[in-house]
Design a protein around this motif. Structure first.
Motif, PDB file in Angstrom:
ATOM      1  N   PRO A 138     -15.488   1.377  -7.702  1.00  0.00           N
ATOM      2  CA  PRO A 138     -13.695   1.931  -7.956  1.00  0.00           C
ATOM      3  C   PRO A 138     -13.504   3.437  -7.980  1.00  0.00           C
ATOM      4  O   PRO A 138     -12.527   3.763  -7.275  1.00  0.00           O
ATOM      5  N   TRP A 185     -15.035   6.323  -7.468  1.00  0.00           N
ATOM      6  CA  TRP A 185     -15.736   6.736  -7.063  1.00  0.00           C
ATOM      7  C   TRP A 185     -14.408   6.975  -5.542  1.00  0.00           C
ATOM      8  O   TRP A 185     -14.383   7.760  -5.041  1.00  0.00           O
ATOM      9  N   ARG A 186     -13.479   6.163  -6.127  1.00  0.00           N
ATOM     10  CA  ARG A 186     -12.443   5.674  -4.956  1.00  0.00           C
ATOM     11  C   ARG A 186     -11.519   7.736  -5.062  1.00  0.00           C
ATOM     12  O   ARG A 186     -10.881   7.437  -6.235  1.00  0.00           O
ATOM     13  N   TYR A 195     -15.840   9.029  -2.253  1.00  0.00           N
ATOM     14  CA  TYR A 195     -14.528   8.539  -0.885  1.00  0.00           C
ATOM     15  C   TYR A 195     -12.997   8.826  -0.264  1.00  0.00           C
ATOM     16  O   TYR A 195     -12.616   9.524  -2.538  1.00  0.00           O
ATOM     17  N   ALA A 253      -9.039  10.611  -0.169  1.00  0.00           N
ATOM     18  CA  ALA A 253      -8.278   8.869  -1.039  1.00  0.00           C
ATOM     19  C   ALA A 253      -7.928   8.295   0.239  1.00  0.00           C
ATOM     20  O   ALA A 253      -7.732   9.277   1.637  1.00  0.00           O
ATOM     21  N   THR A 311     -10.329   2.746   3.207  1.00  0.00           N
ATOM     22  CA  THR A 311     -10.153   1.590   3.019  1.00  0.00           C
ATOM     23  C   THR A 311     -11.267   1.257   2.359  1.00  0.00           C
ATOM     24  O   THR A 311     -12.941   1.990   3.110  1.00  0.00           O
ATOM     25  N   GLN A 312     -11.800   0.186   1.604  1.00  0.00           N
ATOM     26  CA  GLN A 312     -12.576  -0.560   1.155  1.00  0.00           C
ATOM     27  C   GLN A 312     -14.114  -0.727   2.574  1.00  0.00           C
ATOM     28  O   GLN A 312     -15.291  -0.828   2.284  1.00  0.00           O
ATOM     29  N   GLU A 364     -16.112   2.322   3.222  1.00  0.00           N
ATOM     30  CA  GLU A 364     -16.475   2.895   2.515  1.00  0.00           C
ATOM     31  C   GLU A 364     -18.596   3.016   2.977  1.00  0.00           C
ATOM     32  O   GLU A 364     -19.389   4.097   2.916  1.00  0.00           O
TER      33      GLU A 364
END
Length: 270
Positions: free
Chosen positions: A14, A16-17, A21, A23, A26-27, A30
């Motif tokens: 999380p 890393w979001r 990753y 903004a 979606t997961q 990733e």
């Protein structure tokens, strides 16, 4: 010249979001995002629980053709069984899906607990039971118990199957250990763990496996430009005689992807 692959240990974090990753990513996207920037990753969920073959196939489908996964072996084998009586657990692990990665299956990592000392007989027996090809892996997988569906023990082709051993007890700092691993063709992991565990740089197989856990603080601290330059220089030397896999496990402050990208930029692509 061997191939050099650089990645991270895992990719679902999380923090890393919105940092590594973008903004709004979606997961489910990733892994694809990471695989467009790095050329390998460790699957570490396999350490905590048996995964599903459908998951391995999905991960393979989400990544480029030349991407490679390292797979972390089950902690039930390494930490609970402590490498003893491991035939059934090994069969279950192999039947749970790693072979479904097909040509994207890289080395299998066996991380030992820090409380497990070096025992020649135990280590020798464990290493001797590890399959060295995917066909042998299928043969082992077919011995699984009722916890695994028999349809999951399959491979699409016969390929070499590599193994790496990460040790964490000081008693492994002995020529007897390196000689044993060299005889079995198993890589002794080069683990930089902030001085908490042994840092061994003996080459014992036709490839080198590196885990960078954080130089100053375990799982937290990042690597300076100088440190990355030094690791890149070592990797170039190791790559003269075989493949090299390097993974950053300093994920606590989003250092792992940053450092992996910085190291990747210092090295030739596979």
């Amino acid at each position: 010249m061997g191939q050099i692959r650089v990645g991270t240990s895992g990719w679902v974090y999380p923090p890393w979001r919105g940092t590594f990753y973008p903004a709004g990513l979606t997961q489910k996207r990733e892994l694809a995002y990471l695989s467009e920037r790095l050329d390998s990753v460790e699957i570490n969920g396999s350490f905590y629980a048996l995964q599903r073959p459908s998951s391995y196939r999905t991960w393979a489908e989400q990544t480029p053709d030349d991407f490679v996964f390292a797979v972390k072996g089950s902690r039930y084998i390494t930490h609970m069984k402590r490498l003893r009586d491991g035939d059934a657990p090994l069969a279950n692990f192999l039947a749970s899906g790693p072979l479904a990665l097909g040509p994207k299956l890289g080395p299998i990592l066996w991380q030992l607990p820090p409380t497990l000392p070096f025992d020649v007989q135990v280590i020798d027996t464990f290493l001797s039971h590890l399959p060295r090809t995917t066909t042998q892996g299928v043969e082992v997988a077919r011995r699984h118990d009722q916890r695994v569906d028999p349809a999951h023990a399959a491979t699409d082709a016969d390929r070499p199957l590599r193994h790496a051993l990460e040790v964490r007890h000081d008693s492994f700092v002995t020529p007897r250990c390196t000689e044993l691993l060299r005889r079995h063709g198993v890589a002794l992991v080069v683990a930089d763990a902030a001085g908490k565990y042994p840092l061994l740089e003996e080459v014992t197989a036709d490839f080198v496996y590196i885990r960078l856990h954080g130089h100053d603080e375990l799982y937290v601290s990042g690597y300076t430009d100088q440190a990355l330059d030094e690791w890149a220089a070592k990797i170039r030397v190791w790559a003269e005689t075989g493949d090299v896999f390097a993974y950053f496990d300093n994920d606590a402050k989003v250092m792992a992807p940053r450092d992996a990208l910085a190291l990747r930029a210092r090295l030739p692509r596979p």
